[in-house]
Design a protein around this motif. Structure first.
Motif, PDB file in Angstrom:
ATOM      1  N   MET A  19     -29.124 -36.260  16.620  1.00 56.81           N
ATOM      2  CA  MET A  19     -27.729 -36.615  16.286  1.00 56.81           C
ATOM      3  C   MET A  19     -27.465 -36.301  14.807  1.00 56.81           C
ATOM      4  O   MET A  19     -28.273 -36.657  13.950  1.00 56.81           O
ATOM      5  CB  MET A  19     -27.487 -38.118  16.541  1.00 56.81           C
ATOM      6  N   ASN A  20     -26.376 -35.665  14.510  1.00 59.34           N
ATOM      7  CA  ASN A  20     -26.002 -35.366  13.123  1.00 59.34           C
ATOM      8  C   ASN A  20     -24.738 -36.117  12.744  1.00 59.34           C
ATOM      9  O   ASN A  20     -23.876 -36.373  13.571  1.00 59.34           O
ATOM     10  CB  ASN A  20     -25.762 -33.865  12.940  1.00 59.34           C
ATOM     11  N   PHE A  21     -24.649 -36.474  11.475  1.00 55.52           N
ATOM     12  CA  PHE A  21     -23.459 -37.130  10.950  1.00 55.52           C
ATOM     13  C   PHE A  21     -22.809 -36.221   9.908  1.00 55.52           C
ATOM     14  O   PHE A  21     -23.507 -35.577   9.123  1.00 55.52           O
ATOM     15  CB  PHE A  21     -23.829 -38.470  10.314  1.00 55.52           C
ATOM     16  N   GLU A  22     -21.484 -36.181   9.905  1.00 53.40           N
ATOM     17  CA  GLU A  22     -20.793 -35.268   8.998  1.00 53.40           C
ATOM     18  C   GLU A  22     -19.459 -35.866   8.545  1.00 53.40           C
ATOM     19  O   GLU A  22     -18.784 -36.549   9.333  1.00 53.40           O
ATOM     20  CB  GLU A  22     -20.528 -33.933   9.707  1.00 53.40           C
ATOM     21  N   GLY A  23     -19.097 -35.609   7.314  1.00 52.16           N
ATOM     22  CA  GLY A  23     -17.798 -36.012   6.799  1.00 52.16           C
ATOM     23  C   GLY A  23     -16.872 -34.813   6.694  1.00 52.16           C
ATOM     24  O   GLY A  23     -17.063 -33.969   5.825  1.00 52.16           O
ATOM     25  N   LYS A  24     -15.895 -34.752   7.623  1.00 55.57           N
ATOM     26  CA  LYS A  24     -14.957 -33.632   7.597  1.00 55.57           C
ATOM     27  C   LYS A  24     -14.052 -33.736   6.364  1.00 55.57           C
ATOM     28  O   LYS A  24     -13.910 -34.808   5.770  1.00 55.57           O
ATOM     29  CB  LYS A  24     -14.088 -33.645   8.865  1.00 55.57           C
ATOM     30  N   MET A  25     -13.428 -32.599   6.007  1.00 58.46           N
ATOM     31  CA  MET A  25     -12.618 -32.556   4.781  1.00 58.46           C
ATOM     32  C   MET A  25     -11.127 -32.699   5.056  1.00 58.46           C
ATOM     33  O   MET A  25     -10.311 -32.310   4.218  1.00 58.46           O
ATOM     34  CB  MET A  25     -12.909 -31.264   4.024  1.00 58.46           C
ATOM     35  N   ASN A  26     -10.777 -33.299   6.205  1.00 58.70           N
ATOM     36  CA  ASN A  26      -9.370 -33.577   6.511  1.00 58.70           C
ATOM     37  C   ASN A  26      -9.090 -35.039   6.209  1.00 58.70           C
ATOM     38  O   ASN A  26      -9.652 -35.934   6.855  1.00 58.70           O
ATOM     39  CB  ASN A  26      -9.089 -33.286   7.990  1.00 58.70           C
ATOM     40  N   GLY A  27      -8.196 -35.306   5.252  1.00 61.18           N
ATOM     41  CA  GLY A  27      -7.927 -36.679   4.830  1.00 61.18           C
ATOM     42  C   GLY A  27      -6.714 -37.310   5.465  1.00 61.18           C
ATOM     43  O   GLY A  27      -6.210 -38.334   4.978  1.00 61.18           O
ATOM     44  N   SER A  28      -6.213 -36.738   6.572  1.00 59.78           N
ATOM     45  CA  SER A  28      -4.937 -37.201   7.144  1.00 59.78           C
ATOM     46  C   SER A  28      -4.958 -38.653   7.583  1.00 59.78           C
ATOM     47  O   SER A  28      -3.915 -39.305   7.632  1.00 59.78           O
ATOM     48  CB  SER A  28      -4.543 -36.293   8.323  1.00 59.78           C
ATOM     49  N   GLU A  29      -6.149 -39.177   7.912  1.00 63.23           N
ATOM     50  CA  GLU A  29      -6.248 -40.559   8.408  1.00 63.23           C
ATOM     51  C   GLU A  29      -6.700 -41.535   7.315  1.00 63.23           C
ATOM     52  O   GLU A  29      -6.967 -42.719   7.602  1.00 63.23           O
ATOM     53  CB  GLU A  29      -7.242 -40.621   9.572  1.00 63.23           C
ATOM     54  N   LEU A  30      -6.840 -41.056   6.076  1.00 60.17           N
ATOM     55  CA  LEU A  30      -7.452 -41.876   5.036  1.00 60.17           C
ATOM     56  C   LEU A  30      -6.444 -42.614   4.162  1.00 60.17           C
ATOM     57  O   LEU A  30      -5.354 -42.106   3.887  1.00 60.17           O
ATOM     58  CB  LEU A  30      -8.337 -41.006   4.141  1.00 60.17           C
ATOM     59  N   LYS A  31      -6.845 -43.795   3.709  1.00 51.32           N
ATOM     60  CA  LYS A  31      -6.129 -44.532   2.653  1.00 51.32           C
ATOM     61  C   LYS A  31      -7.068 -44.631   1.452  1.00 51.32           C
ATOM     62  O   LYS A  31      -8.217 -45.082   1.584  1.00 51.32           O
ATOM     63  CB  LYS A  31      -5.752 -45.949   3.122  1.00 51.32           C
ATOM     64  N   VAL A  32      -6.599 -44.172   0.303  1.00 51.75           N
ATOM     65  CA  VAL A  32      -7.451 -44.033  -0.878  1.00 51.75           C
ATOM     66  C   VAL A  32      -6.848 -44.757  -2.067  1.00 51.75           C
ATOM     67  O   VAL A  32      -5.653 -44.637  -2.333  1.00 51.75           O
ATOM     68  CB  VAL A  32      -7.662 -42.544  -1.227  1.00 51.75           C
ATOM     69  N   ALA A  33      -7.671 -45.516  -2.769  1.00 47.23           N
ATOM     70  CA  ALA A  33      -7.240 -46.128  -4.035  1.00 47.23           C
ATOM     71  C   ALA A  33      -7.889 -45.355  -5.178  1.00 47.23           C
ATOM     72  O   ALA A  33      -9.018 -44.872  -5.060  1.00 47.23           O
ATOM     73  CB  ALA A  33      -7.658 -47.596  -4.091  1.00 47.23           C
ATOM     74  N   ILE A  34      -7.143 -45.237  -6.263  1.00 48.68           N
ATOM     75  CA  ILE A  34      -7.659 -44.585  -7.464  1.00 48.68           C
ATOM     76  C   ILE A  34      -7.602 -45.594  -8.598  1.00 48.68           C
ATOM     77  O   ILE A  34      -6.554 -46.213  -8.825  1.00 48.68           O
ATOM     78  CB  ILE A  34      -6.837 -43.338  -7.847  1.00 48.68           C
ATOM     79  N   VAL A  35      -8.712 -45.798  -9.296  1.00 43.68           N
ATOM     80  CA  VAL A  35      -8.739 -46.632 -10.502  1.00 43.68           C
ATOM     81  C   VAL A  35      -8.915 -45.693 -11.690  1.00 43.68           C
ATOM     82  O   VAL A  35      -9.899 -44.949 -11.755  1.00 43.68           O
ATOM     83  CB  VAL A  35      -9.895 -47.647 -10.473  1.00 43.68           C
TER      84      VAL A  35
END
Ligand SMILES: Nc1c(NC[C@H](O)[C@H](O)[C@H](O)CO)[nH]c(=O)[nH]c1=O
Ligand SMILES: CC(=O)[C@@H](O)COP(=O)(O)O
Length: 156
Positions: free
Chosen positions: A1-17
């Motif tokens: 089994m492999n795990f991967e982080g795709k580079m599509n952020g359409s579903e993400l909520k991101v905070a920036i400090v």
């Protein structure tokens, strides 16, 4: 089994400090981070920005945002430039340790986008000139890590 982080952020909520100290640099890091997030399909409304006085204050606010449960990841942006005393070493060490601790405590990706340089020129080079934009680089890592954790959580 492999795990991967795709580079599509359409579903993400991101905070920036982002710290205001050296805002000639941190403002450009913020621009680079926001531009990269949006170009990878993160909705602008899903990008929330918190401003802190200096890099030393970043970990506390990053922890607050990470613990809220409202964000898939937190980007930290700052610029620490060595001065005439050893203050630089204490700030850099505590900021790095503090951010790493928030990752461990919250299991939310908190990405290290703090530029630490010996000279102003080195900082300028990393804020959108010859060495790229470290804010944009941090945004790329943010998208990958947030999606990677989602991928792991969906399979194990
Ligand atoms: N010298 C720099 C600082 N110093 C300020 C600290 O980060 C902190 O805000 C202050 O000690 C109050 O707690 N901050 C930076 O972000 N960059 C520097 O170069
Ligand atoms: C990184 C710093 O804290 C630095 O800007 C402070 O400058 P100085 O060491 O000259 O007080």
């Amino acid at each position: 089994m492999n795990f991967e982080g795709k580079m599509n952020g359409s579903e993400l909520k991101v905070a920036i400090v982002v710290s205001r100290f050296n805002d000639f640099i941190t403002g450009r890091l913020l621009d680079g981070a926001k531009d990269t997030l949006v170009r990878h399909n993160v909705e602008e409304d899903n990008i929330h920005v918190a401003y802190v006085p200096g890099a030393f204050e970043i970990p506390l606010v990053a922890k607050k945002l990470a613990k809220s449960g409202k964000y898939d990841a937190v980007v930290t942006l700052g610029c620490v430039i060595r001065g005439a005393t050893t203050h630089y070493d204490y700030v850099c060490n505590e900021v790095a340790k503090g951010i790493s601790k928030v990752n461990d405590e919250t299991e939310v990706p908190v990405i290290f986008g703090v530029v630490t340089t010996e000279t102003i020129e080195q900082a300028i080079e990393r804020a959108g000139t010859k060495a790229g934009n470290k804010g944009g680089d941090a945004a790329l890592a943010t998208i990958e890590m947030a999606n990677l954790l989602k991928n792991i959580e969906s399979q194990v």
